[in-house]
Motif scaffolding. Structure first.
Motif, short mmCIF file in Angstrom:
data_model
loop_
_atom_site.label_atom_id
_atom_site.label_comp_id
_atom_site.label_asym_id
_atom_site.label_seq_id
_atom_site.Cartn_x
_atom_site.Cartn_y
_atom_site.Cartn_z
N PRO A 187 1.08 -10.05 15.57
CA PRO A 187 0.58 -8.81 16.16
C PRO A 187 -0.19 -7.98 15.14
O PRO A 187 -0.09 -8.23 13.93
CB PRO A 187 1.85 -8.09 16.61
CG PRO A 187 2.93 -8.64 15.75
CD PRO A 187 2.54 -10.05 15.42
N SER A 188 -0.90 -7.01 15.61
CA SER A 188 -1.65 -6.11 14.75
C SER A 188 -0.72 -5.47 13.72
O SER A 188 0.39 -5.06 14.05
CB SER A 188 -2.29 -5.05 15.65
OG SER A 188 -2.97 -4.14 14.84
N GLY A 189 -1.16 -5.44 12.48
CA GLY A 189 -0.39 -4.77 11.44
C GLY A 189 0.64 -5.64 10.74
O GLY A 189 1.37 -5.17 9.88
N CYS A 190 0.71 -6.94 11.08
CA CYS A 190 1.75 -7.79 10.48
C CYS A 190 1.33 -8.35 9.13
O CYS A 190 2.10 -9.07 8.49
CB CYS A 190 2.14 -8.92 11.43
SG CYS A 190 0.89 -10.20 11.59
N GLY A 191 0.09 -8.06 8.67
CA GLY A 191 -0.30 -8.47 7.32
C GLY A 191 -1.26 -9.65 7.26
O GLY A 191 -1.49 -10.20 6.19
N LYS A 192 -1.89 -10.00 8.37
CA LYS A 192 -2.80 -11.15 8.40
C LYS A 192 -4.02 -10.93 7.51
O LYS A 192 -4.36 -11.76 6.67
CB LYS A 192 -3.27 -11.44 9.84
CG LYS A 192 -2.15 -11.66 10.83
CD LYS A 192 -2.66 -11.96 12.23
CE LYS A 192 -3.43 -10.83 12.90
NZ LYS A 192 -2.64 -9.63 13.19
N THR A 193 -4.71 -9.81 7.74
CA THR A 193 -5.93 -9.53 6.97
C THR A 193 -5.62 -9.37 5.50
O THR A 193 -6.34 -9.88 4.63
CB THR A 193 -6.64 -8.28 7.53
OG1 THR A 193 -7.07 -8.57 8.87
CG2 THR A 193 -7.84 -7.89 6.69
N THR A 194 -4.52 -8.69 5.19
CA THR A 194 -4.14 -8.49 3.79
C THR A 194 -3.91 -9.85 3.13
O THR A 194 -4.37 -10.10 2.00
CB THR A 194 -2.89 -7.61 3.69
OG1 THR A 194 -3.15 -6.38 4.36
CG2 THR A 194 -2.51 -7.33 2.25
N TYR B 4 0.89 -1.17 0.00
CA TYR B 4 0.00 0.00 0.00
C TYR B 4 0.92 1.21 0.00
O TYR B 4 1.51 1.51 1.03
CB TYR B 4 -0.87 0.03 1.25
CG TYR B 4 -1.86 -1.09 1.35
CD1 TYR B 4 -2.99 -1.13 0.53
CD2 TYR B 4 -1.68 -2.11 2.27
CE1 TYR B 4 -3.90 -2.17 0.63
CE2 TYR B 4 -2.60 -3.14 2.38
CZ TYR B 4 -3.71 -3.17 1.55
OH TYR B 4 -4.62 -4.18 1.65
N ALA C 47 2.63 -4.52 3.03
CA ALA C 47 1.81 -5.21 4.03
C ALA C 47 2.14 -6.70 4.05
O ALA C 47 2.12 -7.34 5.09
CB ALA C 47 0.33 -5.00 3.71
N VAL D 297 4.17 1.14 2.10
CA VAL D 297 4.08 0.07 3.10
C VAL D 297 3.93 -1.28 2.40
O VAL D 297 2.99 -1.47 1.63
CB VAL D 297 2.86 0.28 4.03
CG1 VAL D 297 2.78 -0.83 5.08
CG2 VAL D 297 2.90 1.64 4.67
P1 ADP Z 1 -3.30 -7.28 10.43
O1 ADP Z 1 -4.55 -7.86 9.90
O2 ADP Z 1 -2.21 -8.28 10.70
O3 ADP Z 1 -3.51 -6.40 11.63
P2 ADP Z 1 -3.24 -5.78 7.93
O4 ADP Z 1 -3.06 -6.83 6.88
O5 ADP Z 1 -4.59 -5.23 8.12
O6 ADP Z 1 -2.64 -6.33 9.31
O7 ADP Z 1 -2.27 -4.57 7.61
C1 ADP Z 1 -0.89 -4.74 7.29
C2 ADP Z 1 -0.26 -3.38 7.00
O8 ADP Z 1 -0.83 -2.79 5.85
C3 ADP Z 1 -0.45 -2.36 8.11
O9 ADP Z 1 0.70 -1.57 8.18
C4 ADP Z 1 -1.64 -1.56 7.64
O10 ADP Z 1 -1.60 -0.25 8.17
C5 ADP Z 1 -1.46 -1.56 6.14
N1 ADP Z 1 -2.74 -1.50 5.42
C6 ADP Z 1 -3.72 -2.42 5.47
N2 ADP Z 1 -4.76 -2.08 4.68
C7 ADP Z 1 -4.43 -0.90 4.11
C8 ADP Z 1 -5.08 -0.03 3.18
N3 ADP Z 1 -6.29 -0.32 2.65
N4 ADP Z 1 -4.43 1.11 2.83
C9 ADP Z 1 -3.22 1.40 3.32
N5 ADP Z 1 -2.54 0.62 4.18
C10 ADP Z 1 -3.12 -0.52 4.58
#
Ligand code: ADP
Ligand code: MG
Length: 362
Positions: free
Chosen positions: A37-44, A13, A18, A16
């Motif tokens: 941890p939060s922000g490590c890329g799980k949801t992505t 992104y 992700a 960043v």
């Molecule tokens: P998790 O689910 O592990 O908490 P995410 O996959 O949501 O982590 O996010 C991974 C990284 O990508 C984070 O730094 C987050 O801020 C960034 N990020 C996630 N979605 C977006 C987006 N739509 N736009 C910009 N940055 C994003």
């Protein structure tokens, strides 16, 4: 039933990254937890697998089909996957039956079969008799079961869950862990389960992939990760641990100042920086005044003082300051307490409990 193979997956992104070159293999019928941890890329990662995002690099394969690559992305509705979200995402104006039947309706499943499959699925998630209620008339745990039923009823090849229990209170969350595991054993659908909760990952999954900065730091069974972490990050993220930074001093010893720890490994390079991980429950404490039980062969025996003792009912959480060093060890001892705050103790650690790790500081 197919498995999932992810190769070199990268998603950025802006500046960043992700997800950065993520590698992962989920065997057919296996449930792998993505833990980090939060922000490590799980949801992505999960959204890439679902087909909501396009990767900059890498590929996602399900069985013999390549579903994602920078060149082409198969859309979510053609992936035979189902996803469950933290927020349940039930339709408030539809009954439980209608919510669960939704995917079958889209697939134009004939009415009779649809009703039968919805009823069977509600039974499987133990919501028999709740079909005509609305989501607003259900508890959080029941709503979560509806979301699970809605995902499973379409018989997906792959099931994706993103922190599905984090909206529930602690007791219910624990109960639902067993429920999700039970359903996995019943249906054996290849599953990726995202969570930041270490205990949840350990209870629910066949294997856990620990994610750090968009990559898999280590993958293994809960036991493998706990007993044989390969990095400081994994050692600290899976359970509590003591990390002692030192220098290899001979092939089976790590030194920190005057402290010498005998460790499990014998292939250390003398002079190399090493962190030693010691789990609190693998340290033996005894009052120094008493002879105590003989230490395990080769164990490191140290003198210390109890500087904190917290009674937890099923055990005691101690902090012990080691003499002639700056090290304070966390020790998990049995209840009732055998040593007291301020008492002089002897601490013993078997070499097998001292796991040497590369000493990278982050
Ligand atoms: P998790 O689910 O592990 O908490 P995410 O996959 O949501 O982590 O996010 C991974 C990284 O990508 C984070 O730094 C987050 O801020 C960034 N990020 C996630 N979605 C977006 C987006 N739509 N736009 C910009 N940055 C994003
Ligand atoms: Mg997330």
């Amino acid at each position: 039933m197919p498995g999932v193979t992810i190769r070199g997956l990268t998603k950025r992104y802006g500046d960043v990254a992700a997800v950065q070159g993520l590698e992962l293999r989920v065997e057919p019928g296996e449930l792998v937890a993505l833990l980090g941890p939060s922000g490590c890329g799980k949801t992505t990662t999960l959204r890439l697998v679902a087909g909501f995002l396009k990767p900059e690099a890498g590929e996602i394969w399900v069985g013999e089909r390549c579903l994602s690559s920078p060149a082409a992305v198969v859309p979510p509705e053609r992936r035979r996957m189902a996803m469950i979200f933290q927020s349940y995402a039930l339709w408030p104006h539809m009954t439980v039956d209608q919510n669960v039947a939704y995917g079958l309706r889209l697939a134009r499943t004939p009415r009779g079969e649809r009703d039968r499959r919805v009823a069977e699925m509600l039974k499987a998630v133990q919501l028999d008799g709740y079909g005509s209620r609305y989501p607003g008339e259900l508890s959080g745990g029941q709503q979560q079961r509806v979301a699970v039923a809605r995902a499973l009823v379409v018989e997906p090849e792959i099931l994706l869950l993103d922190e599905p229990l984090s909206n529930l209170d602690a007791n219910l969350r624990e109960e639902m862990r067993f429920e999700i595991r039970r359903l996995h054993e019943l249906f054996a659908i290849t599953t990726l389960y995202v969570t930041h909760d270490q205990a949840e990952a350990m209870v629910i999954s066949d294997r856990v992939a620990v994610l750090q900065d968009g990559r898999v730091a280590q993958i293994g069974t809960a036991e493998e990760l706990f007993e044989r972490p390969r990095t400081r990050f994994v050692a600290e993220f899976i359970g509590k641990t003591n990390l002692i930074d030192g220098v290899a001093d001979g092939t089976g010893t790590v030194a920190r100042g005057r402290l010498r720890l005998r460790v499990a490994s014998t292939d250390l390079t003398p002079g190399a920086p090493v962190a030693v991980s010691i789990r609190p429950h693998q340290i033996e404490l005894a009052p120094r005044a008493l002879p105590g039980a003989p230490a395990a062969p080769g164990a490191t025996v140290l003198a210390g003082t109890v500087v904190r003792a917290s009674y937890l009912g099923d055990g005691v959480d101690y902090q012990v300051r080691i003499e002639e060093s700056d090290v304070v060890l966390r020790v998990a001892g049995p209840a009732p307490p055998r040593v007291r705050l301020g008492e002089s103790v002897s601490v013993s650690v078997a070499p097998g409990a001292c796991v040497p790790l590369p000493s990278e500081r982050r």
